[in-house]
Design a protein around this motif. Structure first.
Motif, PDB file in Angstrom:
ATOM      1  N   THR A 278       1.178   2.707  -2.837  1.00  0.00           N
ATOM      2  CA  THR A 278       0.207   2.342  -3.871  1.00  0.00           C
ATOM      3  C   THR A 278      -0.867   1.394  -3.350  1.00  0.00           C
ATOM      4  O   THR A 278      -0.694   0.753  -2.303  1.00  0.00           O
ATOM      5  CB  THR A 278       0.930   1.672  -5.056  1.00  0.00           C
ATOM      6  N   HIS A 279      -1.970   1.317  -4.095  1.00  0.00           N
ATOM      7  CA  HIS A 279      -3.013   0.341  -3.786  1.00  0.00           C
ATOM      8  C   HIS A 279      -2.623  -1.054  -4.281  1.00  0.00           C
ATOM      9  O   HIS A 279      -3.203  -2.043  -3.857  1.00  0.00           O
ATOM     10  CB  HIS A 279      -4.333   0.748  -4.459  1.00  0.00           C
ATOM     11  N   ARG A 280      -1.661  -1.134  -5.186  1.00  0.00           N
ATOM     12  CA  ARG A 280      -1.266  -2.422  -5.758  1.00  0.00           C
ATOM     13  C   ARG A 280      -0.565  -3.285  -4.700  1.00  0.00           C
ATOM     14  O   ARG A 280       0.399  -2.836  -4.085  1.00  0.00           O
ATOM     15  CB  ARG A 280      -0.321  -2.212  -6.941  1.00  0.00           C
ATOM     16  N   ASP A 281      -1.051  -4.500  -4.544  1.00  0.00           N
ATOM     17  CA  ASP A 281      -0.457  -5.386  -3.533  1.00  0.00           C
ATOM     18  C   ASP A 281      -0.054  -6.738  -4.102  1.00  0.00           C
ATOM     19  O   ASP A 281       0.300  -7.656  -3.354  1.00  0.00           O
ATOM     20  CB  ASP A 281      -1.415  -5.574  -2.354  1.00  0.00           C
ATOM     21  N   ASP A 282      -0.091  -6.864  -5.446  1.00  0.00           N
ATOM     22  CA  ASP A 282       0.331  -8.111  -6.068  1.00  0.00           C
ATOM     23  C   ASP A 282       1.850  -8.266  -5.954  1.00  0.00           C
ATOM     24  O   ASP A 282       2.593  -7.289  -6.051  1.00  0.00           O
ATOM     25  CB  ASP A 282      -0.073  -8.118  -7.548  1.00  0.00           C
ATOM     26  N   GLU A 283       2.308  -9.484  -5.757  1.00  0.00           N
ATOM     27  CA  GLU A 283       3.736  -9.733  -5.600  1.00  0.00           C
ATOM     28  C   GLU A 283       4.535  -9.246  -6.804  1.00  0.00           C
ATOM     29  O   GLU A 283       5.632  -8.716  -6.667  1.00  0.00           O
ATOM     30  CB  GLU A 283       3.994 -11.226  -5.379  1.00  0.00           C
TER      31      GLU A 283
ATOM     32  N   ASP B 273       3.934  -6.709  -8.665  1.00  0.00           N
ATOM     33  CA  ASP B 273       4.081  -5.257  -8.598  1.00  0.00           C
ATOM     34  C   ASP B 273       5.177  -4.858  -7.610  1.00  0.00           C
ATOM     35  O   ASP B 273       5.954  -3.940  -7.856  1.00  0.00           O
ATOM     36  CB  ASP B 273       2.754  -4.606  -8.188  1.00  0.00           C
ATOM     37  N   VAL B 274       5.208  -5.559  -6.485  1.00  0.00           N
ATOM     38  CA  VAL B 274       6.243  -5.282  -5.491  1.00  0.00           C
ATOM     39  C   VAL B 274       7.623  -5.536  -6.084  1.00  0.00           C
ATOM     40  O   VAL B 274       8.545  -4.722  -5.947  1.00  0.00           O
ATOM     41  CB  VAL B 274       6.043  -6.139  -4.219  1.00  0.00           C
TER      42      VAL B 274
ATOM     43  N   TYR C 107       8.270  -0.395  -0.044  1.00  0.00           N
ATOM     44  CA  TYR C 107       6.982  -0.486  -0.714  1.00  0.00           C
ATOM     45  C   TYR C 107       5.900  -0.487   0.355  1.00  0.00           C
ATOM     46  O   TYR C 107       5.963  -1.271   1.304  1.00  0.00           O
ATOM     47  CB  TYR C 107       6.946  -1.786  -1.519  1.00  0.00           C
TER      48      TYR C 107
ATOM     49  N   VAL D 204       1.634  -0.407   0.978  1.00  0.00           N
ATOM     50  CA  VAL D 204       0.324  -0.588   0.350  1.00  0.00           C
ATOM     51  C   VAL D 204      -0.722   0.265   1.053  1.00  0.00           C
ATOM     52  O   VAL D 204      -0.793   0.313   2.286  1.00  0.00           O
ATOM     53  CB  VAL D 204      -0.092  -2.076   0.392  1.00  0.00           C
ATOM     54  N   LYS D 205      -1.535   0.969   0.253  1.00  0.00           N
ATOM     55  CA  LYS D 205      -2.647   1.746   0.792  1.00  0.00           C
ATOM     56  C   LYS D 205      -3.786   0.802   1.167  1.00  0.00           C
ATOM     57  O   LYS D 205      -3.922  -0.267   0.581  1.00  0.00           O
ATOM     58  CB  LYS D 205      -3.145   2.742  -0.251  1.00  0.00           C
TER      59      LYS D 205
END
Length: 234
Positions: free
Chosen positions: A80-85, A87-88, A99, A101-102
């Motif tokens: 995913t593009h999401r890289d917030d902690e 979200d992980v 996990y 990140v794109k």
């Protein structure tokens, strides 16, 4: 191994698929969550790469359905593009095993796939224990309560598939591709014959706490059952 890749971006789907195929695995591509969930009704995968943002649902919903409805322990990497902690943490708490990140870097993806497969499926040459059964790849045999049962190579490969996916329905195509190879041209009756031989040799029946049975329209499943009490047991 059979790997499912889910991404609605055709360019990302191509990139992920090429990386998986470069490792020697068979890649199955999906652009919607519904298409993958439908495929799961008849197919088995050894690994899944799931995008978070999809046109019909979020990747986490696919993941939760996989864990709850199919009860599959198939390893999953969320991409995913999401890289917030947060979200992980949410992804890992929902059942993801890794996990990524794109934008995805090919070498890192390959390394993560290999590491996850090693962790989940262990050393293919090491002995595997399942209750009273011990599978010994180097000897191509199965021990049951200390007694060895010699198997032919294909029979042992089938046994390893069933035991490592205990409780899961394995499709006929998955078994044939995994044991005989993706390009093998063999009649489906060959699979039935080998499964029958394996069931008889290992006595995969309720008296041993396991049952290997056909699932109509899908394939076969090895499942744990409650063994009947022996005569004289109180």
């Amino acid at each position: 191994m059979q790997v499912a890749v889910l991404d609605d971006d055709i360019h990302q789907l191509e990139l992920l698929s090429r990386a998986v195929e470069a490792l020697g695995h068979d890649c199955h591509r999906f652009e919607t969550g519904a298409a993958l969930l439908q495929a799961l009704k008849r197919s088995t995968f050894d690994l899944m790469l799931l995008d978070w943002e999809l046109p019909d649902m979020v990747g986490l919903d696919v993941l939760r359905t996989l864990r709850l409805q199919h009860r599959a322990r198939t390893p999953v990497i969320l991409v995913t593009h999401r890289d917030d902690e947060r979200d992980v943490v949410q992804a890992l708490s929902s059942g993801a095993d890794d996990y990524l990140v794109k934008p995805v870097r090919g070498a890192e993806l390959k390394a993560r796939v290999l590491a996850l497969l090693r962790r989940v499926y262990e050393n293919p040459r090491a002995a595997h224990r399942y209750g009273d059964f011990v599978l010994q790849p180097e000897l191509c045999s199965v021990m049951y309560r200390g007694e060895a049962v010699a198997l032919k190579q294909r029979e042992f490969d089938l046994a390893l598939c069933f035991f490592t996916h205990l409780g899961q329905v394995l499709s006929r195509s998955y078994l044939m591709h995994t044991v005989w190879g993706h390009d093998a041209d063999i009649p489906t009756r060959t699979l039935d014959t080998h499964v029958s031989a394996l069931r008889n040799k290992l006595v995969l029946r309720p008296e041993r706490g396991l049952r290997l049975s056909a699932v109509y329209g899908h394939g076969y499943r090895l499942e744990a059952v409650t063994a009947p009490a022996a005569e004289g047991d109180a």
